[in-house]
Design a protein around this motif. Sequence first.
Motif, mmCIF file in Angstrom:
data_model
loop_
_atom_site.group_PDB
_atom_site.id
_atom_site.type_symbol
_atom_site.label_atom_id
_atom_site.label_comp_id
_atom_site.label_asym_id
_atom_site.label_seq_id
_atom_site.Cartn_x
_atom_site.Cartn_y
_atom_site.Cartn_z
ATOM 1 N N GLY A 85 44.029 35.540 41.233
ATOM 2 C CA GLY A 85 43.480 36.825 40.837
ATOM 3 C C GLY A 85 43.379 37.777 42.015
ATOM 4 O O GLY A 85 43.631 37.409 43.169
ATOM 5 N N VAL A 86 43.008 39.018 41.716
ATOM 6 C CA VAL A 86 42.892 40.068 42.724
ATOM 7 C C VAL A 86 41.420 40.371 42.951
ATOM 8 O O VAL A 86 40.665 40.575 42.001
ATOM 9 N N ARG A 87 41.028 40.404 44.232
ATOM 10 C CA ARG A 87 39.628 40.674 44.542
ATOM 11 C C ARG A 87 39.244 42.077 44.092
ATOM 12 O O ARG A 87 39.980 43.033 44.307
ATOM 13 N N ILE A 88 38.075 42.176 43.472
ATOM 14 C CA ILE A 88 37.579 43.455 42.973
ATOM 15 C C ILE A 88 36.756 44.140 44.066
ATOM 16 O O ILE A 88 35.741 43.587 44.512
ATOM 17 N N PRO A 89 37.172 45.327 44.517
ATOM 18 C CA PRO A 89 36.398 46.044 45.546
ATOM 19 C C PRO A 89 35.019 46.456 45.028
ATOM 20 O O PRO A 89 34.780 46.490 43.818
ATOM 21 N N TYR A 90 34.138 46.756 45.939
ATOM 22 C CA TYR A 90 32.789 47.270 45.681
ATOM 23 C C TYR A 90 31.836 46.214 45.109
ATOM 24 O O TYR A 90 30.702 46.535 44.789
ATOM 25 N N SER A 91 32.281 44.978 44.978
ATOM 26 C CA SER A 91 31.388 43.917 44.516
ATOM 27 C C SER A 91 30.794 43.215 45.730
ATOM 28 O O SER A 91 31.523 42.822 46.651
ATOM 29 N N LYS A 92 29.468 43.076 45.759
ATOM 30 C CA LYS A 92 28.809 42.431 46.897
ATOM 31 C C LYS A 92 29.199 40.960 47.001
ATOM 32 O O LYS A 92 29.278 40.408 48.091
ATOM 33 N N ARG A 93 29.430 40.331 45.867
ATOM 34 C CA ARG A 93 29.890 38.947 45.842
ATOM 35 C C ARG A 93 31.377 38.951 45.535
ATOM 36 O O ARG A 93 31.869 39.801 44.792
ATOM 37 N N ASP A 94 32.140 38.020 46.130
ATOM 38 C CA ASP A 94 33.565 37.952 45.843
ATOM 39 C C ASP A 94 33.775 37.767 44.346
ATOM 40 O O ASP A 94 33.296 36.806 43.739
ATOM 41 N N LEU A 95 34.494 38.692 43.755
ATOM 42 C CA LEU A 95 34.767 38.685 42.332
ATOM 43 C C LEU A 95 36.251 38.981 42.162
ATOM 44 O O LEU A 95 36.790 39.864 42.835
ATOM 45 N N PHE A 96 36.911 38.249 41.250
ATOM 46 C CA PHE A 96 38.355 38.363 41.104
ATOM 47 C C PHE A 96 38.726 38.663 39.658
ATOM 48 O O PHE A 96 38.106 38.151 38.722
ATOM 49 N N ALA A 97 39.739 39.510 39.492
ATOM 50 C CA ALA A 97 40.270 39.831 38.173
ATOM 51 C C ALA A 97 41.596 39.116 37.997
ATOM 52 O O ALA A 97 42.475 39.196 38.853
ATOM 53 N N GLY A 98 41.728 38.415 36.870
ATOM 54 C CA GLY A 98 42.929 37.628 36.649
ATOM 55 C C GLY A 98 42.785 36.252 37.260
ATOM 56 O O GLY A 98 41.892 36.003 38.080
ATOM 57 N N ALA A 99 43.652 35.356 36.860
ATOM 58 C CA ALA A 99 43.594 33.991 37.369
ATOM 59 C C ALA A 99 44.920 33.297 37.133
ATOM 60 O O ALA A 99 45.652 33.624 36.193
ATOM 61 N N SER A 100 45.238 32.350 38.003
ATOM 62 C CA SER A 100 46.345 31.436 37.765
ATOM 63 C C SER A 100 45.830 30.355 36.828
ATOM 64 O O SER A 100 44.924 29.600 37.186
ATOM 65 N N VAL A 101 46.358 30.309 35.616
ATOM 66 C CA VAL A 101 45.844 29.346 34.628
ATOM 67 C C VAL A 101 45.940 27.907 35.139
ATOM 68 O O VAL A 101 44.972 27.144 35.020
ATOM 69 N N PRO A 102 47.078 27.478 35.746
ATOM 70 C CA PRO A 102 47.118 26.104 36.291
ATOM 71 C C PRO A 102 46.033 25.855 37.336
ATOM 72 O O PRO A 102 45.385 24.803 37.341
ATOM 73 N N SER A 103 45.817 26.829 38.234
ATOM 74 C CA SER A 103 44.774 26.670 39.260
ATOM 75 C C SER A 103 43.392 26.643 38.629
ATOM 76 O O SER A 103 42.515 25.869 39.046
ATOM 77 N N LEU A 104 43.194 27.484 37.612
ATOM 78 C CA LEU A 104 41.906 27.534 36.939
ATOM 79 C C LEU A 104 41.602 26.207 36.250
ATOM 80 O O LEU A 104 40.489 25.672 36.375
ATOM 81 N N LEU A 105 42.577 25.668 35.555
ATOM 82 C CA LEU A 105 42.370 24.398 34.857
ATOM 83 C C LEU A 105 42.171 23.251 35.848
ATOM 84 O O LEU A 105 41.349 22.358 35.619
ATOM 85 N N SER A 106 42.909 23.287 36.953
ATOM 86 C CA SER A 106 42.747 22.248 37.974
ATOM 87 C C SER A 106 41.341 22.285 38.554
ATOM 88 O O SER A 106 40.700 21.234 38.741
ATOM 89 N N ALA A 107 40.824 23.489 38.817
ATOM 90 C CA ALA A 107 39.473 23.629 39.354
ATOM 91 C C ALA A 107 38.436 23.141 38.347
ATOM 92 O O ALA A 107 37.444 22.501 38.720
ATOM 93 N N MET A 108 38.645 23.425 37.058
ATOM 94 C CA MET A 108 37.690 23.007 36.039
ATOM 95 C C MET A 108 37.644 21.485 35.906
ATOM 96 O O MET A 108 36.580 20.906 35.664
#
Length: 211
Positions: A85-108
């Motif tokens: 995903g792409v980091r969202i500016p102006y967020s105090k905490r790292d926040l990302f839009a979009g995700a690699s589905v394989p990476s997301l499932l692996s992390a879960m």
Amino acid sequence: IESGKLLIAHPMLSGGLHRTIVLVLNHDERGSYGVVVNRPTEHLLGGAVRNLPTDLLRFFGKHKVHFGGNIRRLQFIHSLSDCGGVRIPYSKRDLFAGASVPSLLSAMKQRPQDAKQVRVFVGCCCWEPQQLQREIDQGYWLAASADVDTLLRRLERDSSGSNRRYARGRLVQAEDEGIYTHSLDSLGSDFRGLAKIPSWMDASLLESCDF
């Protein structure tokens, strides 16, 4: 206008984007794209989107989805740096839009408790080149720099346990009035009076999206 900015709908803007707050995820010469961040629903992902992969349903099928806009598209916003995903500016905490589905499932599979760090949006908002800037110039939108993570957390906290969030019916009052007002406050005293205009929306909007 740039990625990470919030677009706050002018209170007199009618239609499906009435009193919405849109997070801009991309803005360039090809057009603009974003998601509504103040329209939580009681609908679960497993029932809102058909033909999802089994593993995706396993971890996120019971997630309540956000209504992201009138154009059907699935979007993840999360705080997991190893899931793409792409980091969202102006967020105090790292926040990302979009995700690699394989990476997301692996992390879960390794950290199932992190599923709560993922928000699911069904639908998005899109503009043709120069269209969004014209709408801003015409007063349809107010652009602001604010921490979207704080706004999302406040919305989820304030609406927890409510049974009024976009229930079926001809007219329902927006449950997210507090976050809309808060966002206007962040723009300064010149805009606070706008939040006093009564807010109503047509519940058929969700029905038209086949939730």
